[in-house]
Design a protein around this motif. Sequence first.
Motif, PDB file in Angstrom:
ATOM      1  N   PHE A  71       0.818  -1.213   0.000  1.00  0.00           N
ATOM      2  CA  PHE A  71       0.000   0.000   0.000  1.00  0.00           C
ATOM      3  C   PHE A  71       0.852   1.264   0.000  1.00  0.00           C
ATOM      4  O   PHE A  71       0.487   2.261  -0.623  1.00  0.00           O
ATOM      5  CB  PHE A  71      -0.981  -0.001   1.177  1.00  0.00           C
ATOM      6  N   ARG A  72       1.999   1.225   0.662  1.00  0.00           N
ATOM      7  CA  ARG A  72       2.896   2.379   0.621  1.00  0.00           C
ATOM      8  C   ARG A  72       3.381   2.619  -0.806  1.00  0.00           C
ATOM      9  O   ARG A  72       3.405   3.757  -1.280  1.00  0.00           O
ATOM     10  CB  ARG A  72       4.087   2.157   1.550  1.00  0.00           C
ATOM     11  N   ASN A  73       3.732   1.561  -1.514  1.00  0.00           N
ATOM     12  CA  ASN A  73       4.177   1.700  -2.904  1.00  0.00           C
ATOM     13  C   ASN A  73       3.048   2.184  -3.815  1.00  0.00           C
ATOM     14  O   ASN A  73       3.266   2.991  -4.723  1.00  0.00           O
ATOM     15  CB  ASN A  73       4.728   0.375  -3.426  1.00  0.00           C
ATOM     16  N   ILE A  74       1.836   1.697  -3.583  1.00  0.00           N
ATOM     17  CA  ILE A  74       0.694   2.129  -4.380  1.00  0.00           C
ATOM     18  C   ILE A  74       0.412   3.607  -4.155  1.00  0.00           C
ATOM     19  O   ILE A  74       0.148   4.361  -5.100  1.00  0.00           O
ATOM     20  CB  ILE A  74      -0.543   1.262  -4.063  1.00  0.00           C
ATOM     21  N   ILE A  75       0.464   4.049  -2.922  1.00  0.00           N
ATOM     22  CA  ILE A  75       0.232   5.464  -2.619  1.00  0.00           C
ATOM     23  C   ILE A  75       1.318   6.329  -3.247  1.00  0.00           C
ATOM     24  O   ILE A  75       1.027   7.387  -3.821  1.00  0.00           O
ATOM     25  CB  ILE A  75       0.145   5.678  -1.089  1.00  0.00           C
ATOM     26  N   ARG A  76       2.559   5.903  -3.183  1.00  0.00           N
ATOM     27  CA  ARG A  76       3.651   6.654  -3.826  1.00  0.00           C
ATOM     28  C   ARG A  76       3.446   6.759  -5.331  1.00  0.00           C
ATOM     29  O   ARG A  76       3.631   7.818  -5.921  1.00  0.00           O
ATOM     30  CB  ARG A  76       4.994   5.988  -3.561  1.00  0.00           C
ATOM     31  N   ALA A  77       3.074   5.655  -5.961  1.00  0.00           N
ATOM     32  CA  ALA A  77       2.878   5.657  -7.410  1.00  0.00           C
ATOM     33  C   ALA A  77       1.713   6.554  -7.804  1.00  0.00           C
ATOM     34  O   ALA A  77       1.793   7.299  -8.786  1.00  0.00           O
ATOM     35  CB  ALA A  77       2.647   4.231  -7.917  1.00  0.00           C
ATOM     36  N   SER A  78       0.626   6.494  -7.056  1.00  0.00           N
ATOM     37  CA  SER A  78      -0.531   7.327  -7.406  1.00  0.00           C
ATOM     38  C   SER A  78      -0.253   8.799  -7.149  1.00  0.00           C
ATOM     39  O   SER A  78      -0.717   9.657  -7.905  1.00  0.00           O
ATOM     40  CB  SER A  78      -1.768   6.869  -6.646  1.00  0.00           C
ATOM     41  N   ASN A  79       0.516   9.125  -6.100  1.00  0.00           N
ATOM     42  CA  ASN A  79       0.883  10.523  -5.870  1.00  0.00           C
ATOM     43  C   ASN A  79       1.790  11.046  -6.972  1.00  0.00           C
ATOM     44  O   ASN A  79       1.644  12.187  -7.421  1.00  0.00           O
ATOM     45  CB  ASN A  79       1.566  10.684  -4.515  1.00  0.00           C
TER      46      ASN A  79
END
Length: 119
Positions: free
Chosen positions: A93-101
């Motif tokens: 989820f941390r990686n997903i949030i970084r990618a979407s930001n």
Amino acid sequence: MAENESGQDPFDVDERIDHIGDRLRDIERKEQADASGKSGTVDKNYRLGNRVLADLLGGLAGGLLFGWLFDRWLGTSPWLLITFLILGIFVAFRNIIRASNAYSAGLERQQPPQDTHKD
């Protein structure tokens, strides 16, 4: 073939044909512009979706695999499996949030600033 007295071609040029040719060129330009603009966005969205899926599945699978391996090796079943699974979910989820930001920041840079000043 003989030319007529005015020196022009004996066949009259139909202006409608020229107009149709101009319209066809305009339509082709619009289609090329639409295709180039939309396909780039679609490709970016597709890549982002694939990245999100890979991050999510990789985090879950990695957490399960390492947790199961360490549990078998250390004999602490099921505590390390649960711990590594939670850690894998957190990292995914941390990686997903970084990618979407990063994606949304890129979209903001592409859009021209809008004038919010109203008279």
